[in-house]
Design a protein around this motif. Structure first.
Motif, PDB file in Angstrom:
ATOM      1  N   GLU A   5       0.837  -1.201   0.000  1.00 46.87           N
ATOM      2  CA  GLU A   5       0.000   0.000   0.000  1.00 46.87           C
ATOM      3  C   GLU A   5       0.870   1.248   0.000  1.00 46.87           C
ATOM      4  OE1 GLU A   5      -3.999  -1.458   2.380  1.00 46.87           O
ATOM      5  OE2 GLU A   5      -2.215  -0.956   3.572  1.00 46.87           O
ATOM      6  N   ARG A   6       1.936   1.204   0.800  1.00 50.22           N
ATOM      7  CA  ARG A   6       2.865   2.335   0.876  1.00 50.22           C
ATOM      8  C   ARG A   6       3.506   2.570  -0.503  1.00 50.22           C
ATOM      9  NH1 ARG A   6       5.088   4.202   5.451  1.00 50.22           N
ATOM     10  NH2 ARG A   6       4.752   2.219   6.517  1.00 50.22           N
ATOM     11  N   LYS A   7       3.929   1.491  -1.144  1.00 47.25           N
ATOM     12  CA  LYS A   7       4.546   1.609  -2.467  1.00 47.25           C
ATOM     13  C   LYS A   7       3.561   2.194  -3.479  1.00 47.25           C
ATOM     14  CE  LYS A   7       8.125  -1.862  -2.048  1.00 47.25           C
ATOM     15  NZ  LYS A   7       8.690  -3.115  -2.518  1.00 47.25           N
ATOM     16  N   ARG A  12       1.955   6.981  -6.660  1.00 50.33           N
ATOM     17  CA  ARG A  12       1.021   8.064  -7.009  1.00 50.33           C
ATOM     18  C   ARG A  12       1.678   9.424  -6.852  1.00 50.33           C
ATOM     19  NH1 ARG A  12      -4.179   6.954  -3.633  1.00 50.33           N
ATOM     20  NH2 ARG A  12      -4.309   9.214  -3.791  1.00 50.33           N
ATOM     21  N   VAL A  13       2.470   9.579  -5.790  1.00 55.46           N
ATOM     22  CA  VAL A  13       3.153  10.855  -5.547  1.00 55.46           C
ATOM     23  C   VAL A  13       4.179  11.134  -6.644  1.00 55.46           C
ATOM     24  CG1 VAL A  13       4.823  11.994  -4.020  1.00 55.46           C
ATOM     25  CG2 VAL A  13       2.813  10.899  -3.054  1.00 55.46           C
ATOM     26  N   ASP A  14       4.907  10.099  -7.054  1.00 58.86           N
ATOM     27  CA  ASP A  14       5.998  10.274  -8.007  1.00 58.86           C
ATOM     28  C   ASP A  14       5.561  10.239  -9.470  1.00 58.86           C
ATOM     29  OD1 ASP A  14       7.771  10.471  -5.894  1.00 58.86           O
ATOM     30  OD2 ASP A  14       8.230   8.323  -5.898  1.00 58.86           O
ATOM     31  N   ALA A  78       8.505   6.417   5.604  1.00 53.37           N
ATOM     32  CA  ALA A  78       9.099   5.765   6.767  1.00 53.37           C
ATOM     33  C   ALA A  78       8.194   5.626   7.988  1.00 53.37           C
ATOM     34  CB  ALA A  78      10.366   6.517   7.167  1.00 53.37           C
ATOM     35  N   ALA A  79       7.246   6.514   8.154  1.00 53.30           N
ATOM     36  CA  ALA A  79       6.468   6.520   9.394  1.00 53.30           C
ATOM     37  C   ALA A  79       5.480   5.361   9.450  1.00 53.30           C
ATOM     38  CB  ALA A  79       5.732   7.842   9.536  1.00 53.30           C
ATOM     39  N   ASP A  80       5.187   4.946  10.662  1.00 55.44           N
ATOM     40  CA  ASP A  80       4.176   3.922  10.887  1.00 55.44           C
ATOM     41  C   ASP A  80       2.819   4.623  10.960  1.00 55.44           C
ATOM     42  OD1 ASP A  80       2.998   1.484  11.358  1.00 55.44           O
ATOM     43  OD2 ASP A  80       3.347   1.574  13.530  1.00 55.44           O
ATOM     44  N   ILE A  81       2.162   4.730   9.806  1.00 58.28           N
ATOM     45  CA  ILE A  81       0.883   5.440   9.721  1.00 58.28           C
ATOM     46  C   ILE A  81      -0.155   4.526   9.100  1.00 58.28           C
ATOM     47  CG2 ILE A  81       1.910   7.749   9.579  1.00 58.28           C
ATOM     48  CD1 ILE A  81       1.594   7.617   6.550  1.00 58.28           C
ATOM     49  N   SER A  82      -1.400   4.918   9.257  1.00 58.91           N
ATOM     50  CA  SER A  82      -2.481   4.138   8.649  1.00 58.91           C
ATOM     51  C   SER A  82      -2.586   4.476   7.155  1.00 58.91           C
ATOM     52  CB  SER A  82      -3.809   4.455   9.337  1.00 58.91           C
ATOM     53  OG  SER A  82      -4.210   5.776   9.018  1.00 58.91           O
ATOM     54  N   TYR A  83      -3.300   3.640   6.432  1.00 62.28           N
ATOM     55  CA  TYR A  83      -3.494   3.879   5.006  1.00 62.28           C
ATOM     56  C   TYR A  83      -4.242   5.199   4.779  1.00 62.28           C
ATOM     57  CZ  TYR A  83      -4.573   3.108   0.110  1.00 62.28           C
ATOM     58  OH  TYR A  83      -4.668   3.246  -1.250  1.00 62.28           O
ATOM     59  N   GLU A  84      -5.214   5.503   5.644  1.00 58.64           N
ATOM     60  CA  GLU A  84      -5.987   6.741   5.523  1.00 58.64           C
ATOM     61  C   GLU A  84      -5.082   7.959   5.706  1.00 58.64           C
ATOM     62  OE1 GLU A  84      -7.013   4.093   7.474  1.00 58.64           O
ATOM     63  OE2 GLU A  84      -8.431   3.425   5.942  1.00 58.64           O
ATOM     64  N   GLU A  85      -4.161   7.891   6.683  1.00 58.85           N
ATOM     65  CA  GLU A  85      -3.207   8.991   6.879  1.00 58.85           C
ATOM     66  C   GLU A  85      -2.303   9.111   5.653  1.00 58.85           C
ATOM     67  OE1 GLU A  85      -2.015   9.391  11.487  1.00 58.85           O
ATOM     68  OE2 GLU A  85      -1.848   7.329  10.674  1.00 58.85           O
ATOM     69  N   GLY A  86      -1.937   7.979   5.089  1.00 58.78           N
ATOM     70  CA  GLY A  86      -1.126   7.971   3.876  1.00 58.78           C
ATOM     71  C   GLY A  86      -1.850   8.632   2.711  1.00 58.78           C
TER      72      GLY A  86
END
Length: 145
Positions: A5-7, A12-14, A78-86
């Motif tokens: 999910e992070r990837k 999307r950002v890049d 790097a941060a341990d965040i939820s998908y919604e925060e991401g």
């Protein structure tokens, strides 16, 4: 958030066309200070050129926006965040990119305008030189009589 999910969010950002259809956030917190980003960008874009006194302000804003974008991207990486925060971070990053793009395109317009003015001045000097060299300059013609 899972690594895949992070990837996906980072992709999307890049993505090159990420800012297409994106809107500039109304307000954003940059370096602990709330900024009316949309209002600032539209205020600057309304002008044909950036006045010399405003150029420093715009350059400082672009620098701060780039720094804020980098910090948010690093947090997404790097941060341990939820998908919604991401998802929220991605939206904010894309909005920052949109604002930066708008501000930087204004600088390009100034450069283009200056280049055109310089080309026109060069062409005028060249034509004046040719007139003088060929003896067609009206001031030289009067002096010969």
């Amino acid at each position: 958030m899972k690594e895949f999910e992070r990837k996906g969010l980072l992709e999307r950002v890049d993505r090159e066309g990420a800012t297409v259809g994106a809107s500039i956030p109304d307000e954003i917190e940059v370096q602990g200070e709330e900024i009316a980003l949309r209002e600032f960008v539209f205020e600057i874009k309304r002008r044909d050129t950036i006045p010399p006194g405003e150029r420093e302000r715009v350059d400082r804003a672009k620098k701060n926006l780039r720094r804020e974008r980098l910090q948010r991207r690093q947090r997404l990486e790097a941060a341990d965040i939820s998908y919604e925060e991401g998802e929220e971070l991605v939206g904010a990053i894309v909005g920052l990119d949109r604002a930066l793009s708008a501000l930087e395109s204004l600088g390009e317009a100034d450069v283009e305008r200056q280049a055109k003015a310089s080309d026109a001045a060069d062409q005028k000097r060249w034509m004046n030189f040719l007139r003088q060299a060929l003896g067609r300059d009206s001031s030289n013609a009067r002096n010969r009589r």
